[in-house]
Design an enzyme around this catalytic site. Structure first.
Site, PDB file in Angstrom:
ATOM      1  N   GLU A  95       0.867  -1.185   0.000  1.00 41.67           N
ATOM      2  CA  GLU A  95       0.000   0.000   0.000  1.00 41.67           C
ATOM      3  C   GLU A  95       0.890   1.215   0.000  1.00 41.67           C
ATOM      4  O   GLU A  95       1.757   1.345   0.882  1.00 41.67           O
ATOM      5  CB  GLU A  95      -0.816   0.055   1.293  1.00 41.67           C
TER       6      GLU A  95
ATOM      7  N   ASP B  36      -6.932   9.115  10.193  1.00 40.77           N
ATOM      8  CA  ASP B  36      -5.580   8.720  10.580  1.00 40.77           C
ATOM      9  C   ASP B  36      -5.160   9.267  11.931  1.00 40.77           C
ATOM     10  O   ASP B  36      -5.493  10.391  12.293  1.00 40.77           O
ATOM     11  CB  ASP B  36      -4.572   9.174   9.517  1.00 40.77           C
TER      12      ASP B  36
END
Lengths: 404, 284
Positions: free
Chosen positions: B55, B66
């Site tokens: 990724e 996040d």
């Protein structure tokens, strides 16, 4: 947008869109919560008992209706349009924010939530949220950018006195948008217990529509009050826009009255040409942030740029999606007013009307000062005085070079 | 349509893992962190260190899902001047060195929206990207990127979470291609992990709804964590722990040190060993 629009008041559609704006751009973790809220709000909206309860609190706790006041000395000074102020700064806690908080805290209770989180910029929404949480006995966590904490100390202290926990946000530009990111992170983490009480007409559907509905009490009252005072509707409406909740609250009940001109006043900061401003509608472009598509201040790579305004409440690089749609459709005109112009308006209002406006509506007043002299005396203009300026005296003193 | 039915790198890689009787390791690296060339050096070294799928993070100023570790990585990367276009350039350079390891871009929608969806799909496929994970595009917004991506042949990997109940799962899985990324906790990246039991139950629940490979992420920090997930899932995803390893290798001013790429790749090796040993241990 050349197709004829039957009504400007019908939005959003069932997927939360106002034209291409709005929507539900959130992480999967939050989707079920947003769908629950949508269902709960759809029920509450048509529930007479809910409305009756909200009306009770608005009347006896918030102090509504707020007066529609003829600003006679300002009108004479400017020599044109007849100017009324919708006095939402007289609400409990000193701004329009509590209209929405009262509605949403009742939603949180209906949904069985036990913990409230909120973001705040100027601190007015944080204070209003902390207030309704104290009233209902619910714990409250307010996320606030570290920069805003510094320039809005009185409000930080007020929130703490009301029992809220104020969490300084040190990421990004450390202002309102980062406070909203942090509140979303909290919500993603505490999905079961927590209700996110968003302070403006932004965020994912159903927030923009729900917050608008709760703020529309401003426009509904104005309609009745101006009919009583003048036996006719106004010719123009003026309100400042940060996220845009006080403006949509005033505008929405009038959107389908074609003769009424509406002005949303954005913060031009140091000037549009300097790049240091918060005028997303004047100088931004469509993008996706905080759960919705709207006009944003951003660079060529789609990175959100920092907004600037002397007013912490307008210091946001986006705008509610319904405003984005109202701009494109041409129904509302959006104009910029700079820090300096807002300060001049602040001073003028204090001396002529004995009202210290918050720096946010001082921007709206800045446009009134430009516009009113160009209009005939028969023109009726209503400006939303959406907050009082006590919280801003340190900022104003600083800008005027006065030590307190 | 035909593009999507063609077997791609992601399908081939999961088929290979199945033949080998083991789970895969998926690693996350933010492109441009701490600057562009070091992030490329890490990317290039990942397959040999044991990453089965990769990724690559594409930073956004407002990463609302996040935690602090990946936020900081994104800020370092933006400061270093990374853009979506430069990220795709890195994909192209990677493909010149490795034609089989799948690359999935993870990020937020706005940079792709501003790049232009059709232009992005064309450039991403041309560069050799295999899929995307876009955090803020739930099924309710499938018209935006998901359906055009599937049409063009780029896999659209969706996140499923503990809040995605059985009623909602079919909608979430309907247009998911490549694999399903199960976020094992309700929370942000870098938070504490879920327990083994709840992960096992969640995987069993997802299995009832889909035949796609299931990757599990969020909260996996050590080779043991990775091994635990590898026993029940098709792949374990490690992100924040690798970014932390990178961050602690930087000098006082946040710049690359001689050991930066090595710090990350060494951890990948250990995680890979953990994943590879997982099912052997169970049998033994």
């Amino acid at each position: 947008m050349n197709t004829a629009i039957n009504s400007y008041r019908a939005g959003p559609d069932e997927r939360g869109h106002f034209g291409i704006y709005g929507g539900r751009f959130v992480a999967e973790t939050l989707m079920p919560l947003i769908l629950d809220l949508e269902t709960a709000y759809a029920k509450a909206r048509t529930d007479l008992a809910f409305q009756a309860e909200l009306d009770y609190w608005l009347e006896f706790y918030v102090g509504r209706p707020s007066p529609l006041y003829f600003a006679e000395r300002l009108t004479r000074h400017l020599g044109g349009a007849k100017i009324y102020f919708k006095r939402d700064e007289l609400n409990h806690t000193g701004a329009h924010k509590i209209n929405n908080c009262m509605g949403q805290i009742l939603m949180a209770k209906r949904m069985g939530k036990t913990r409230i989180i909120a973001e705040t910029g100027a601190g007015q929404h944080g204070v209003a949220t902390a207030t309704v949480c104290a009233l209902m006995g619910l714990p409250c966590v307010v996320y606030m950018g570290a920069v805003d904490i510094e320039r809005q100390k009185p409000n930080v202290f007020r929130m703490k006195l009301l029992g809220a926990e104020v969490v300084p946000v040190k990421s990004g530009s450390r202002t309102l948008k980062d406070a909203m990111n942090e509140a979303l992170r909290d919500w993603v983490t505490n999905v079961d217990s927590t209700y996110y009480l968003i302070g403006t007409v932004a965020g994912p559907h159903p927030y923009p529509a729900m917050v608008r509905d709760f703020q529309s009490v401003i426009g509904r009252e104005t309609r009745e009050q101006i009919m009583k005072a003048e036996r006719r509707l106004p010719d123009s409406l003026v309100a400042c826009v940060g996220g845009g909740s006080n403006a949509i609250g005033l505008f929405h009940p009038f959107l389908d009255d074609p003769g009424i001109k509406m002005y949303g006043v954005e913060a031009a900061g140091h000037g549009i040409e300097t790049g240091q401003h918060a005028a997303s509608l004047t100088a931004g472009s469509p993008g996706v942030l905080h759960g919705n598509r709207t006009y944003l201040l951003q660079d060529d790579d789609g990175q959100v740029t920092e907004a600037h305004s002397i007013s912490a409440g307008l210091d946001y690089p986006g705008i509610g999606p319904e405003h984005a749609w109202l701009k494109d459709s041409g129904r509302v005109t959006y104009v910029p007013i700079s820090d300096t112009e807002a300060l001049e308006a602040f001073k003028l209002c204090a001396r002529l009307e004995g009202i210290l406006p918050a720096l946010e509506p001082a921007h709206a007043l800045g446009h009134v000062i430009k516009l009113a002299p160009t209009l005939p005396k028969s023109h009726l203009m209503v400006m939303n005085m959406c907050g009082r300026g006590d919280k801003d005296i340190f900022t104003v003193a600083d800008a005027l070079g006065v030590g307190l | 349509m035909s593009a999507n039915r063609t077997e791609g790198r992601i399908e081939r890689r999961f088929a290979k893992l199945k033949r080998e009787g083991r789970a895969g390791l998926i690693t996350f690296t933010m492109m441009g962190d701490p600057e562009i060339e070091t992030s490329f050096e890490i990317l290039k070294g990942l397959p040999a260190a044991g990453a089965d799928l990769i990724e690559i993070g594409s930073p956004f100023t407002d990463p609302m899902a996040d935690g602090p570790v990946i936020q900081a990585a994104g800020q370092r990367a933006l400061k270093a001047g990374i853009t979506l276009k430069k990220t795709l350039d890195l994909v192209r350079r990677f493909r010149a060195t490795d034609s089989e390891t799948p690359l999935v871009l993870m990020g937020y929608y706005n940079p792709i929206y501003i790049y232009g969806v059709q232009r992005f799909l064309k450039d991403a496929l041309g560069a050799g990207l295999d899929g995307v994970i876009v955090v803020d595009l739930p099924p309710e917004e499938d018209d935006e990127l998901c359906l055009p991506a599937i049409e063009a042949g780029l896999r659209f990997i969706r996140l499923a979470t503990p809040t995605t109940d059985d009623k909602r799962l079919p909608a979430v899985l309907a247009h998911t291609t490549g694999f399903v990324y199960y976020v094992s906790i309700t929370g942000i990246t870098g938070a504490a992990g879920a327990g083994a039991v709840s992960t096992r139950d969640a995987i069993a629940r997802l299995r009832r709804h889909t035949n796609l490979p299931l990757a599990v992420g969020f909260g996996i920090k050590t080779p043991d964590d990775a091994a635990e997930v590898a026993r029940v899932a098709d792949a374990a995803v490690v992100g924040s722990a690798l970014v932390s390893a990178l961050a602690s290798s930087l000098d006082g001013e946040g710049r690359t040190s001689a050991g930066t790429a090595k710090a990350v790749l060494d951890l990948v090796r250990r995680l890979s060993d953990g994943v590879k040993a997982a099912r052997k241990k169970e049998v033994g």
